[in-house]
Scaffold this motif. Structure first.
Motif, PDB file in Angstrom:
ATOM      1  N   ARG A 131       0.868  -1.174   0.000  1.00  0.00           N
ATOM      2  CA  ARG A 131       0.000   0.000   0.000  1.00  0.00           C
ATOM      3  C   ARG A 131       0.908   1.228   0.000  1.00  0.00           C
ATOM      4  NH1 ARG A 131      -5.302  -0.411   0.792  1.00  0.00           N
ATOM      5  NH2 ARG A 131      -5.325  -2.458   1.759  1.00  0.00           N
ATOM      6  N   LEU A 132       0.826   1.992  -1.069  1.00  0.00           N
ATOM      7  CA  LEU A 132       1.638   3.206  -1.125  1.00  0.00           C
ATOM      8  C   LEU A 132       1.021   4.265  -0.222  1.00  0.00           C
ATOM      9  CD1 LEU A 132       2.228   3.283  -4.973  1.00  0.00           C
ATOM     10  CD2 LEU A 132       3.865   2.651  -3.193  1.00  0.00           C
ATOM     11  N   PRO A 133       1.842   5.096   0.403  1.00  0.00           N
ATOM     12  CA  PRO A 133       1.267   6.161   1.231  1.00  0.00           C
ATOM     13  C   PRO A 133       0.348   7.033   0.388  1.00  0.00           C
ATOM     14  CG  PRO A 133       3.661   6.402   1.042  1.00  0.00           C
ATOM     15  CD  PRO A 133       3.301   5.145   0.333  1.00  0.00           C
ATOM     16  N   GLN A 134      -0.834   7.316   0.929  1.00  0.00           N
ATOM     17  CA  GLN A 134      -1.802   8.108   0.178  1.00  0.00           C
ATOM     18  C   GLN A 134      -1.337   9.552   0.110  1.00  0.00           C
ATOM     19  OE1 GLN A 134      -4.940   6.838  -1.268  1.00  0.00           O
ATOM     20  NE2 GLN A 134      -3.464   5.171  -1.100  1.00  0.00           N
ATOM     21  N   LYS A 135      -1.422  10.110  -1.098  1.00  0.00           N
ATOM     22  CA  LYS A 135      -1.006  11.504  -1.249  1.00  0.00           C
ATOM     23  C   LYS A 135      -2.229  12.414  -1.263  1.00  0.00           C
ATOM     24  CE  LYS A 135       3.599  11.331  -3.062  1.00  0.00           C
ATOM     25  NZ  LYS A 135       3.742  10.515  -4.274  1.00  0.00           N
ATOM     26  N   THR A 136      -3.218  12.082  -0.459  1.00  0.00           N
ATOM     27  CA  THR A 136      -4.429  12.893  -0.428  1.00  0.00           C
ATOM     28  C   THR A 136      -4.151  14.215   0.267  1.00  0.00           C
ATOM     29  OG1 THR A 136      -5.631  10.834  -0.152  1.00  0.00           O
ATOM     30  CG2 THR A 136      -6.881  12.858   0.127  1.00  0.00           C
ATOM     31  N   GLU A 137      -4.369  15.302  -0.439  1.00  0.00           N
ATOM     32  CA  GLU A 137      -4.161  16.622   0.173  1.00  0.00           C
ATOM     33  C   GLU A 137      -5.361  16.958   1.049  1.00  0.00           C
ATOM     34  OE1 GLU A 137      -1.479  18.345  -0.279  1.00  0.00           O
ATOM     35  OE2 GLU A 137      -0.566  17.226  -1.928  1.00  0.00           O
ATOM     36  N   PRO A 138      -5.145  17.681   2.137  1.00  0.00           N
ATOM     37  CA  PRO A 138      -6.295  18.140   2.908  1.00  0.00           C
ATOM     38  C   PRO A 138      -7.103  19.112   2.054  1.00  0.00           C
ATOM     39  CG  PRO A 138      -4.280  19.197   3.670  1.00  0.00           C
ATOM     40  CD  PRO A 138      -3.877  18.155   2.671  1.00  0.00           C
ATOM     41  N   PRO A 139      -8.426  19.157   2.263  1.00  0.00           N
ATOM     42  CA  PRO A 139      -9.235  20.066   1.440  1.00  0.00           C
ATOM     43  C   PRO A 139      -8.826  21.507   1.696  1.00  0.00           C
ATOM     44  CG  PRO A 139     -10.513  19.192   3.266  1.00  0.00           C
ATOM     45  CD  PRO A 139      -9.218  18.459   3.265  1.00  0.00           C
ATOM     46  N   HIS A 140      -8.783  22.283   0.660  1.00  0.00           N
ATOM     47  CA  HIS A 140      -8.465  23.696   0.848  1.00  0.00           C
ATOM     48  C   HIS A 140      -9.652  24.386   1.501  1.00  0.00           C
ATOM     49  CE1 HIS A 140      -5.301  23.523  -2.598  1.00  0.00           C
ATOM     50  NE2 HIS A 140      -5.051  22.688  -1.609  1.00  0.00           N
ATOM     51  N   LEU A 141      -9.382  25.135   2.538  1.00  0.00           N
ATOM     52  CA  LEU A 141     -10.462  25.778   3.290  1.00  0.00           C
ATOM     53  C   LEU A 141     -10.518  27.274   2.998  1.00  0.00           C
ATOM     54  CD1 LEU A 141     -10.147  23.931   6.706  1.00  0.00           C
ATOM     55  CD2 LEU A 141     -11.760  23.510   4.848  1.00  0.00           C
ATOM     56  N   TYR A 142     -11.724  27.763   3.050  1.00  0.00           N
ATOM     57  CA  TYR A 142     -11.956  29.191   2.791  1.00  0.00           C
ATOM     58  C   TYR A 142     -12.786  29.773   3.925  1.00  0.00           C
ATOM     59  CZ  TYR A 142     -10.011  28.556  -1.790  1.00  0.00           C
ATOM     60  OH  TYR A 142      -9.138  28.293  -2.812  1.00  0.00           O
ATOM     61  N   GLN A 143     -12.392  30.980   4.367  1.00  0.00           N
ATOM     62  CA  GLN A 143     -13.199  31.646   5.373  1.00  0.00           C
ATOM     63  C   GLN A 143     -14.120  32.642   4.682  1.00  0.00           C
ATOM     64  OE1 GLN A 143     -10.166  32.797   8.107  1.00  0.00           O
ATOM     65  NE2 GLN A 143      -9.406  34.483   6.848  1.00  0.00           N
ATOM     66  N   VAL A 144     -15.340  32.675   5.193  1.00  0.00           N
ATOM     67  CA  VAL A 144     -16.331  33.630   4.684  1.00  0.00           C
ATOM     68  C   VAL A 144     -16.386  34.796   5.662  1.00  0.00           C
ATOM     69  CG1 VAL A 144     -18.758  33.990   4.110  1.00  0.00           C
ATOM     70  CG2 VAL A 144     -17.658  31.813   3.550  1.00  0.00           C
ATOM     71  N   LEU A 145     -16.248  36.000   5.123  1.00  0.00           N
ATOM     72  CA  LEU A 145     -16.237  37.199   5.967  1.00  0.00           C
ATOM     73  C   LEU A 145     -17.384  38.123   5.577  1.00  0.00           C
ATOM     74  CD1 LEU A 145     -12.957  36.701   4.949  1.00  0.00           C
ATOM     75  CD2 LEU A 145     -12.709  38.179   6.928  1.00  0.00           C
ATOM     76  N   LEU A 146     -17.893  38.837   6.563  1.00  0.00           N
ATOM     77  CA  LEU A 146     -18.807  39.948   6.313  1.00  0.00           C
ATOM     78  C   LEU A 146     -18.036  41.238   6.540  1.00  0.00           C
ATOM     79  CD1 LEU A 146     -22.147  38.822   8.019  1.00  0.00           C
ATOM     80  CD2 LEU A 146     -21.708  39.059   5.560  1.00  0.00           C
ATOM     81  N   LEU A 147     -18.347  42.236   5.731  1.00  0.00           N
ATOM     82  CA  LEU A 147     -17.689  43.541   5.827  1.00  0.00           C
ATOM     83  C   LEU A 147     -18.673  44.568   6.372  1.00  0.00           C
ATOM     84  CD1 LEU A 147     -15.805  43.611   2.401  1.00  0.00           C
ATOM     85  CD2 LEU A 147     -15.126  42.505   4.557  1.00  0.00           C
ATOM     86  N   ASN A 148     -18.147  45.549   7.074  1.00  0.00           N
ATOM     87  CA  ASN A 148     -19.007  46.590   7.617  1.00  0.00           C
ATOM     88  C   ASN A 148     -19.452  47.559   6.529  1.00  0.00           C
ATOM     89  OD1 ASN A 148     -20.330  47.958   9.728  1.00  0.00           O
ATOM     90  ND2 ASN A 148     -18.680  49.479   9.833  1.00  0.00           N
ATOM     91  N   ASP A 149     -20.600  48.155   6.737  1.00  0.00           N
ATOM     92  CA  ASP A 149     -21.042  49.307   5.944  1.00  0.00           C
ATOM     93  C   ASP A 149     -21.913  50.158   6.860  1.00  0.00           C
ATOM     94  OD1 ASP A 149     -24.073  48.858   5.423  1.00  0.00           O
ATOM     95  OD2 ASP A 149     -23.178  46.918   4.911  1.00  0.00           O
ATOM     96  N   ASP A 150     -22.303  51.329   6.380  1.00  0.00           N
ATOM     97  CA  ASP A 150     -23.038  52.257   7.242  1.00  0.00           C
ATOM     98  C   ASP A 150     -24.550  52.094   7.151  1.00  0.00           C
ATOM     99  OD1 ASP A 150     -20.687  53.378   8.115  1.00  0.00           O
ATOM    100  OD2 ASP A 150     -20.696  54.992   6.618  1.00  0.00           O
TER     101      ASP A 150
END
Ligand code: TYC
Length: 118
Positions: free
Chosen positions: A29-48
């Protein structure tokens, strides 16, 4: 490995394993080269203009925060300009952004929602 005289010839083709003299096949069994999933953060920005209550509702409905946490995040955005609402896989993060922007525009608010690589 060559076929032993008392064994039938191996079928041609890919041999995924390694055979020893006893006919035992060891599949490495070859070591699995599975990359961790790329994660993204969702942000809210202020407005008036976007009402605080709307932002709290967004944080509860789309990011499943309770009222206390949603209020805390909303106030952080209000005072600091932006805050992370959640961290997701790319597809889920992009969908959250689309849903939040659609809800904000439908309600007539200029709320901005973005994603960033985590
Ligand atoms: N600053 C807005 C107000 O005073 C409230 C607000 C908070 C707007 C967070 C956007 O992402 C936001 N009504």
């Amino acid at each position: 490995m060559p076929d032993l005289p008392n064994q039938p010839p191996k079928p041609p083709g890919n041999n995924p394993g390694r055979d020893d003299a006893a006919g035992t096949t060891t599949v490495e069994r070859l070591p699995q080269k599975t990359e961790p999933p790329h994660l993204y953060q969702v942000l809210l920005l202020n407005d008036d203009f976007t009402p605080m209550e709307f932002v709290v509702m967004v944080l509860q409905e789309f990011f499943r925060h309770d009222l206390e946490t949603a209020t805390h995040i909303m106030l952080k955005i209000h005072h600091e300009g932006r805050a992370v609402c959640g961290v997701f896989s790319k597809d889920v993060a992009a969908t959250k952004v689309d849903l939040v922007l659609a809800a904000a525009r439908r309600a007539g608010h200029p709320l901005q929602c973005i994603l960033e690589a985590a």
